[in-house]
Design an enzyme around this catalytic site. Structure first.
Site, PDB file in Angstrom:
ATOM      1  N   LYS A 179     -19.960 -35.398 -27.973  1.00 53.60           N
ATOM      2  CA  LYS A 179     -20.089 -35.444 -26.509  1.00 53.60           C
ATOM      3  C   LYS A 179     -18.687 -35.246 -25.933  1.00 53.60           C
ATOM      4  O   LYS A 179     -17.925 -36.207 -25.738  1.00 53.60           O
ATOM      5  CB  LYS A 179     -20.650 -36.780 -26.024  1.00 53.60           C
TER       6      LYS A 179
ATOM      7  N   HIS B 149     -25.008 -48.041 -26.247  1.00 55.70           N
ATOM      8  CA  HIS B 149     -24.733 -46.797 -26.961  1.00 55.70           C
ATOM      9  C   HIS B 149     -23.240 -46.594 -27.196  1.00 55.70           C
ATOM     10  O   HIS B 149     -22.828 -45.572 -27.740  1.00 55.70           O
ATOM     11  CB  HIS B 149     -25.310 -45.627 -26.155  1.00 55.70           C
TER      12      HIS B 149
ATOM     13  N   LYS C 200     -19.429 -46.814 -28.690  1.00 53.72           N
ATOM     14  CA  LYS C 200     -18.766 -46.907 -29.986  1.00 53.72           C
ATOM     15  C   LYS C 200     -17.302 -47.210 -29.710  1.00 53.72           C
ATOM     16  O   LYS C 200     -16.515 -46.319 -29.394  1.00 53.72           O
ATOM     17  CB  LYS C 200     -18.877 -45.607 -30.789  1.00 53.72           C
TER      18      LYS C 200
ATOM     19  N   ASP D 148     -10.928 -26.496 -17.014  1.00 52.27           N
ATOM     20  CA  ASP D 148      -9.719 -25.903 -16.416  1.00 52.27           C
ATOM     21  C   ASP D 148      -8.463 -26.162 -17.241  1.00 52.27           C
ATOM     22  O   ASP D 148      -7.357 -26.272 -16.692  1.00 52.27           O
ATOM     23  CB  ASP D 148      -9.518 -26.423 -14.991  1.00 52.27           C
TER      24      ASP D 148
ATOM     25  N   ASP E 229      -6.028 -55.464 -32.561  1.00 56.30           N
ATOM     26  CA  ASP E 229      -4.836 -56.170 -32.082  1.00 56.30           C
ATOM     27  C   ASP E 229      -4.496 -55.851 -30.622  1.00 56.30           C
ATOM     28  O   ASP E 229      -3.364 -56.074 -30.178  1.00 56.30           O
ATOM     29  CB  ASP E 229      -3.626 -55.865 -32.961  1.00 56.30           C
TER      30      ASP E 229
ATOM     31  N   HIS F  43     -23.701 -33.647 -32.688  1.00 57.65           N
ATOM     32  CA  HIS F  43     -23.853 -34.963 -32.049  1.00 57.65           C
ATOM     33  C   HIS F  43     -22.698 -35.289 -31.116  1.00 57.65           C
ATOM     34  O   HIS F  43     -22.698 -36.326 -30.454  1.00 57.65           O
ATOM     35  CB  HIS F  43     -23.971 -36.034 -33.142  1.00 57.65           C
TER      36      HIS F  43
END
Length: 367
Positions: A287, A98, A100, A292, A105, A285
């Site tokens: 996350k 999952h 991404k 704090d 370089d 979508h």
């Protein structure tokens, strides 16, 4: 921080265009839409220039992508590998990549929730202007990504190369994968991964620790919210001791069950003082977390069993007040576009909604 698909893809393309040595791309979804084709053409151009290009895609996430798409990349000199192929590794069907990740370089890296997919052809502002929930399931998703430079890039590179080796993708082409990297600022960053093979999720442990130690606020934006008992209890305990705990969650999704499984936990959370907001004008979508005003995270990990137990995930944790302020500003914008759940109204919801919640919750370990 990069908000939504168009801005993220533009930044990724700009970085790839500047590549001189290598490009390593790891994505749950790589599709053959206009979004995917534009990236494919750029990768082919870089391969033709002698840049080493490696692409790792998930077999389930990219199951609708024609084989011809990946064959075209291979014929152009791009090294392509399929993660846990459905036909070759049926025993690992439930363990998905999952992540991404893009590393260029060895000096710049990207991570977050944005896939290489038509769902990111337009931004969430378009979805909010034109109310069409069926269309919003297919494009205009609200998501967050991040671009980084400096020593932390080497941690992303290690995740990618370890995944490549795990899948027995063959030897990677010789390249300068670990150039010397100088500090680029004062932000403290680290990459945390989830690896079902090791039976642990670094992000799960880090987030639980941060929530349990929170003193003022816990603000989370989650694309798929199906909490395990420890996570739910940590959120409720934080709220009970006076911490400002807020959740921005999807009001609809590309699959109904995770939404209703998450809603089955609302009543307890609301009773403990947790404030819950749902996005209804675009598909949420992202996350992200900000705690704090100092601890932040952006990545691929959802607050659900699938991310914590079954999937390979990657997240960036940043400990910096300036970055946290930027995250809080974005969170407030998301709240402004959301509807807060009223505890009294929620308790009075219909029997049909409660039945859907009960049904979905029976399968929450797999969602």
């Amino acid at each position: 921080m990069l908000v939504d698909g168009p801005a993220t893809h533009q930044a990724m393309h700009a970085a790839i265009a500047q590549a001189r040595d290598h490009v390593n791309l790891q994505s749950y979804i790589v599709d053959a839409s206009d979004v995917g084709e534009r990236l494919a053409q750029l990768l082919k151009q870089k391969a033709a220039q002698g840049v080493k290009v490696n692409v790792l895609y998930d077999s389930v996430g990219s199951i609708k992508t024609p084989r011809e798409f990946f064959r075209g990349l291979t014929e152009a000199g791009v090294a392509v590998c399929e993660f846990n192929p459905v036909k070759k590794a049926p025993a690992k069907l439930n363990n998905r990549d999952h992540r991404k990740i893009l590393v260029v370089d060895g000096r710049v890296a990207f991570t977050g929730g944005v896939n290489i997919s038509e769902t990111y052809a337009s931004g969430s502002r378009r979805a909010r202007r034109v109310q069409d929930q069926e269309r919003d399931r297919k494009e205009g998703w609200r998501d967050t990504h991040v671009q980084v430079a400096g020593p932390v890039v080497a941690q992303f590179q290690r995740l990618f190369l370890d995944a490549w080796a795990l899948q027995d993708c063959g030897p990677w082409a010789e390249a300068r994968y670990y150039p010397r990297l100088e500090r680029r600022g004062d932000q403290a960053m680290r990459v945390v991964g989830s690896d079902p093979g090791s039976g642990k999720s670094e992000m799960y442990a880090a987030l639980l620790e941060a929530v349990r130690g929170a003193r003022s606020r816990v603000w989370l934006t989650v694309g798929y919210f199906v909490p395990d008992p420890d996570t739910k209890e940590a959120l409720m305990q934080a709220a009970r001791r006076g911490v400002d705990v807020r959740l921005v969650l999807p009001g609809f999704s590309d699959f109904w069950a995770p939404v209703y499984a998450g809603r089955s936990h609302y009543e307890e959370l609301l009773a403990a003082g947790v404030r819950i907001y749902e996005w209804h004008e675009a598909l949420m979508h992202a996350k992200t977390a900000v705690i704090d005003s100092s601890w932040s995270s952006i990545g691929s990990t959802n607050l659900d069993w699938r991310s914590f137990v079954h999937n390979y995930e990657a997240d960036l944790i940043v400990q910096d007040a300036g970055f946290a302020r930027e995250m809080e500003r974005r969170f407030r914008e998301d709240i402004a576009a959301s509807e807060e759940i009223d505890a009294d109204a929620w308790r009075a919801r219909g029997a049909g909604e409660k039945l859907k919640e009960w049904l979905a919750r029976q399968w929450e370990y797999l969602l």
